[in-house]
Design a protein around this motif. Structure first.
Motif, PDB file in Angstrom:
ATOM      1  N   ALA A   1       0.833  -1.205   0.000  1.00  0.00           N
ATOM      2  CA  ALA A   1       0.000   0.000   0.000  1.00  0.00           C
ATOM      3  C   ALA A   1       0.868   1.256   0.000  1.00  0.00           C
ATOM      4  CB  ALA A   1      -0.930  -0.007   1.205  1.00  0.00           C
ATOM      5  N   HIS A   2       1.920   1.252   0.803  1.00  0.00           N
ATOM      6  CA  HIS A   2       2.816   2.419   0.848  1.00  0.00           C
ATOM      7  C   HIS A   2       3.543   2.590  -0.485  1.00  0.00           C
ATOM      8  CE1 HIS A   2       2.645   3.922   5.022  1.00  0.00           C
ATOM      9  NE2 HIS A   2       2.277   2.687   5.322  1.00  0.00           N
ATOM     10  N   MET A   3       3.927   1.505  -1.102  1.00  0.00           N
ATOM     11  CA  MET A   3       4.565   1.589  -2.413  1.00  0.00           C
ATOM     12  C   MET A   3       3.589   2.135  -3.449  1.00  0.00           C
ATOM     13  SD  MET A   3       6.643  -2.049  -2.390  1.00  0.00           S
ATOM     14  CE  MET A   3       7.205  -1.868  -4.082  1.00  0.00           C
ATOM     15  N   SER A   4       2.328   1.713  -3.356  1.00  0.00           N
ATOM     16  CA  SER A   4       1.309   2.192  -4.294  1.00  0.00           C
ATOM     17  C   SER A   4       1.078   3.683  -4.133  1.00  0.00           C
ATOM     18  CB  SER A   4      -0.008   1.436  -4.073  1.00  0.00           C
ATOM     19  OG  SER A   4       0.129   0.073  -4.422  1.00  0.00           O
ATOM     20  N   ARG A   5       1.022   4.140  -2.885  1.00  0.00           N
ATOM     21  CA  ARG A   5       0.805   5.572  -2.646  1.00  0.00           C
ATOM     22  C   ARG A   5       1.952   6.394  -3.224  1.00  0.00           C
ATOM     23  NH1 ARG A   5      -0.921   7.811   3.222  1.00  0.00           N
ATOM     24  NH2 ARG A   5       1.120   6.984   3.863  1.00  0.00           N
TER      25      ARG A   5
ATOM     26  N   PHE B   1      -5.947   6.366  -1.705  1.00  0.00           N
ATOM     27  CA  PHE B   1      -6.928   5.285  -1.821  1.00  0.00           C
ATOM     28  C   PHE B   1      -6.222   3.942  -1.976  1.00  0.00           C
ATOM     29  CE2 PHE B   1      -9.906   8.649  -2.522  1.00  0.00           C
ATOM     30  CZ  PHE B   1     -11.128   8.119  -2.141  1.00  0.00           C
ATOM     31  N   ILE B   2      -6.769   2.932  -1.307  1.00  0.00           N
ATOM     32  CA  ILE B   2      -6.230   1.588  -1.449  1.00  0.00           C
ATOM     33  C   ILE B   2      -7.346   0.567  -1.269  1.00  0.00           C
ATOM     34  CG2 ILE B   2      -5.599   1.275   0.993  1.00  0.00           C
ATOM     35  CD1 ILE B   2      -3.383   0.202  -1.954  1.00  0.00           C
TER      36      ILE B   2
ATOM     37  N   GLY C   1      -3.062   7.411   7.232  1.00  0.00           N
ATOM     38  CA  GLY C   1      -3.702   8.373   6.345  1.00  0.00           C
ATOM     39  C   GLY C   1      -4.294   7.800   5.078  1.00  0.00           C
ATOM     40  N   PHE C   2      -4.364   6.476   4.959  1.00  0.00           N
ATOM     41  CA  PHE C   2      -4.960   5.862   3.772  1.00  0.00           C
ATOM     42  C   PHE C   2      -6.487   5.883   3.847  1.00  0.00           C
ATOM     43  CE2 PHE C   2      -0.721   4.077   3.456  1.00  0.00           C
ATOM     44  CZ  PHE C   2      -0.509   3.978   2.087  1.00  0.00           C
ATOM     45  N   LYS C   3      -7.102   5.894   2.694  1.00  0.00           N
ATOM     46  CA  LYS C   3      -8.553   5.737   2.562  1.00  0.00           C
ATOM     47  C   LYS C   3      -8.772   4.294   2.128  1.00  0.00           C
ATOM     48  CE  LYS C   3      -8.665  10.576   1.438  1.00  0.00           C
ATOM     49  NZ  LYS C   3      -8.459  11.554   0.357  1.00  0.00           N
ATOM     50  N   VAL C   4      -9.094   3.462   3.092  1.00  0.00           N
ATOM     51  CA  VAL C   4      -9.072   2.016   2.901  1.00  0.00           C
ATOM     52  C   VAL C   4     -10.436   1.485   2.494  1.00  0.00           C
ATOM     53  CG1 VAL C   4      -8.582  -0.200   3.993  1.00  0.00           C
ATOM     54  CG2 VAL C   4      -7.225   1.823   4.606  1.00  0.00           C
ATOM     55  N   LEU C   5     -10.453   0.722   1.395  1.00  0.00           N
ATOM     56  CA  LEU C   5     -11.645   0.004   0.957  1.00  0.00           C
ATOM     57  C   LEU C   5     -11.338  -1.484   1.098  1.00  0.00           C
ATOM     58  CD1 LEU C   5     -11.604   2.831  -0.654  1.00  0.00           C
ATOM     59  CD2 LEU C   5     -13.281   1.747  -2.138  1.00  0.00           C
ATOM     60  N   PRO C   6     -11.750  -2.096   2.209  1.00  0.00           N
ATOM     61  CA  PRO C   6     -11.365  -3.480   2.458  1.00  0.00           C
ATOM     62  C   PRO C   6     -12.270  -4.496   1.782  1.00  0.00           C
ATOM     63  CG  PRO C   6     -12.566  -2.626   4.333  1.00  0.00           C
ATOM     64  CD  PRO C   6     -12.472  -1.502   3.333  1.00  0.00           C
TER      65      PRO C   6
ATOM     66  N   LEU D   1     -15.220  -1.166  10.537  1.00  0.00           N
ATOM     67  CA  LEU D   1     -15.724   0.184  10.800  1.00  0.00           C
ATOM     68  C   LEU D   1     -15.117   0.748  12.081  1.00  0.00           C
ATOM     69  CD1 LEU D   1     -19.507  -0.228   9.875  1.00  0.00           C
ATOM     70  CD2 LEU D   1     -17.721   0.878   8.521  1.00  0.00           C
ATOM     71  N   ASP D   2     -14.947  -0.107  13.079  1.00  0.00           N
ATOM     72  CA  ASP D   2     -14.390   0.334  14.361  1.00  0.00           C
ATOM     73  C   ASP D   2     -12.980   0.879  14.213  1.00  0.00           C
ATOM     74  OD1 ASP D   2     -16.714  -0.401  15.649  1.00  0.00           O
ATOM     75  OD2 ASP D   2     -15.926  -2.328  16.381  1.00  0.00           O
ATOM     76  N   VAL D   3     -12.190   0.332  13.275  1.00  0.00           N
ATOM     77  CA  VAL D   3     -10.806   0.820  13.115  1.00  0.00           C
ATOM     78  C   VAL D   3     -10.729   2.008  12.163  1.00  0.00           C
ATOM     79  CG1 VAL D   3      -9.846  -1.446  13.656  1.00  0.00           C
ATOM     80  CG2 VAL D   3     -10.236  -0.817  11.260  1.00  0.00           C
ATOM     81  N   GLY D   4     -11.877   2.437  11.621  1.00  0.00           N
ATOM     82  CA  GLY D   4     -11.879   3.676  10.841  1.00  0.00           C
ATOM     83  C   GLY D   4     -12.244   3.588   9.388  1.00  0.00           C
ATOM     84  N   CYS D   5     -12.536   2.388   8.866  1.00  0.00           N
ATOM     85  CA  CYS D   5     -12.941   2.270   7.462  1.00  0.00           C
ATOM     86  C   CYS D   5     -14.299   2.944   7.270  1.00  0.00           C
ATOM     87  CB  CYS D   5     -13.029   0.811   7.042  1.00  0.00           C
ATOM     88  SG  CYS D   5     -11.443  -0.063   7.043  1.00  0.00           S
ATOM     89  N   GLN D   6     -14.440   3.695   6.192  1.00  0.00           N
ATOM     90  CA  GLN D   6     -15.707   4.354   5.878  1.00  0.00           C
ATOM     91  C   GLN D   6     -16.441   3.668   4.726  1.00  0.00           C
ATOM     92  OE1 GLN D   6     -15.267   8.619   5.373  1.00  0.00           O
ATOM     93  NE2 GLN D   6     -13.741   8.732   7.000  1.00  0.00           N
ATOM     94  N   VAL D   7     -15.779   2.720   4.097  1.00  0.00           N
ATOM     95  CA  VAL D   7     -16.353   1.950   2.993  1.00  0.00           C
ATOM     96  C   VAL D   7     -16.053   0.477   3.248  1.00  0.00           C
ATOM     97  CG1 VAL D   7     -16.366   1.575   0.499  1.00  0.00           C
ATOM     98  CG2 VAL D   7     -15.911   3.868   1.406  1.00  0.00           C
ATOM     99  N   LEU D   8     -17.028  -0.386   2.957  1.00  0.00           N
ATOM    100  CA  LEU D   8     -16.823  -1.824   3.076  1.00  0.00           C
ATOM    101  C   LEU D   8     -17.127  -2.483   1.741  1.00  0.00           C
ATOM    102  CD1 LEU D   8     -18.623  -2.510   6.489  1.00  0.00           C
ATOM    103  CD2 LEU D   8     -16.164  -2.169   6.109  1.00  0.00           C
ATOM    104  N   MET D   9     -16.380  -3.551   1.426  1.00  0.00           N
ATOM    105  CA  MET D   9     -16.586  -4.246   0.165  1.00  0.00           C
ATOM    106  C   MET D   9     -16.733  -5.749   0.409  1.00  0.00           C
ATOM    107  SD  MET D   9     -14.528  -2.111  -2.704  1.00  0.00           S
ATOM    108  CE  MET D   9     -12.934  -2.878  -2.480  1.00  0.00           C
ATOM    109  N   PRO D  10     -17.898  -6.189   0.890  1.00  0.00           N
ATOM    110  CA  PRO D  10     -18.115  -7.621   1.081  1.00  0.00           C
ATOM    111  C   PRO D  10     -18.246  -8.351  -0.245  1.00  0.00           C
ATOM    112  CG  PRO D  10     -20.144  -6.409   1.487  1.00  0.00           C
ATOM    113  CD  PRO D  10     -19.065  -5.377   1.282  1.00  0.00           C
TER     114      PRO D  10
END
Length: 266
Positions: free
Chosen positions: A90-94, A101-102, A131-136, A149-158
């Protein structure tokens, strides 16, 4: 009436007009990939850093086409099997793509490519703090979604079903429970969608978007299939907002006859 996104799809601070996100792998050629992305109407596409090997000229061509498309980029950590591996990638991608975004993907089982719930939460927490915007990418597990969500994700991708299977929505009950439990969270179905009708079904359930790759890239006509998915996603969204008819156990005439005068021809 839905309480989540109604007009456009908002992922963190990114506003998108299209609710269809598409991948960039498996296409017959970079040229067909570019035409399919355009036909899909997508505003965001995924790309794995692993495909950007300097010795791989095709990877460079793919990146050039993505830049020309004007789509926002969602780098992904495809192929990672541990939190630390995903964090590093992720850091390499940024650094390479200049985006926070990741798409977080930590695979726990190579047989069905099921994401590892423990490593995914661990990586998500670390990346959010960085500082990443994580889409897990995750399974359709309600408790796992809550932890993310508890760790800060604002988007989920089940997932709808395992990657590349095309089985669609394997567990509609689980997915509906996630949608109902988190009405204000942006939820995107990621993986397993093989037909436009399956994408429409996800949107009719109230999901905010669909992310897919194989069903378009491996179609006999990827460009035409991209158009079909775009229409299906839009149609499903419109149907959901309009208010779907509830199923009934008994028949009900569409043209009521009670109290209606009857004219008999003489």
């Amino acid at each position: 009436m839905p309480t989540h996104n109604k007009d456009g799809l908002k992922l963190y601070d990114q506003e998108l007009n299209s609710r269809l996100l598409v991948g960039t792998a498996l296409y017959p050629s970079p040229e067909i990939m570019a035409k399919a992305i355009e036909a899909s109407g997508s505003d965001m596409v995924t790309l794995s850093l692993r495909r950007q090997d300097p010795s791989n000229n095709q990877g460079q061509v793919i990146w050039q086409y993505i830049q020309q498309s004007g789509c926002a980029l969602l780098p992904n950590t495809a192929g990672c099997h541990s939190a630390q591996e995903a964090i590093t990638l992720a850091h390499m991608s940024r650094e390479m793509f200049n985006t926070d975004f990741i798409k977080l993907e930590v695979i726990g089982d190579d047989y069905n490519l099921q994401p590892d719930p423990f490593e995914t939460v661990k990586a998500a927490e670390n990346l959010i703090k960085s500082g990443f915007k994580v889409l897990p990418y995750c399974t359709d597990d309600l408790v796992l979604c809550q932890r993310l969500l508890d760790v800060g994700c604002q988007v989920l991708m089940p997932w709808g079903s395992p990657i590349g299977t095309g089985k669609g929505l394997m567990n509609p009950y689980n997915l509906q429970a996630i949608r109902d439990r988190f009405p204000t969270t942006s939820l995107i179905i990621d993986a397993g969608i093989g037909k436009p009708s399956q994408a429409m079904a996800a949107m009719e359930m109230g999901f905010d978007g669909v992310l897919l790759n194989t069903a378009i890239a491996k179609a006999h006509n990827p460009v035409l299939m991209a158009q079909a998915f775009a229409q299906a996603v839009n149609g499903g969204r419109q149907g959901y907002l309009a208010g779907l008819m509830e199923s009934r156990q008994t028949a009900s005439p569409s043209t009521p006859v009670l109290g209606t005068p009857f004219w008999q021809q003489q």
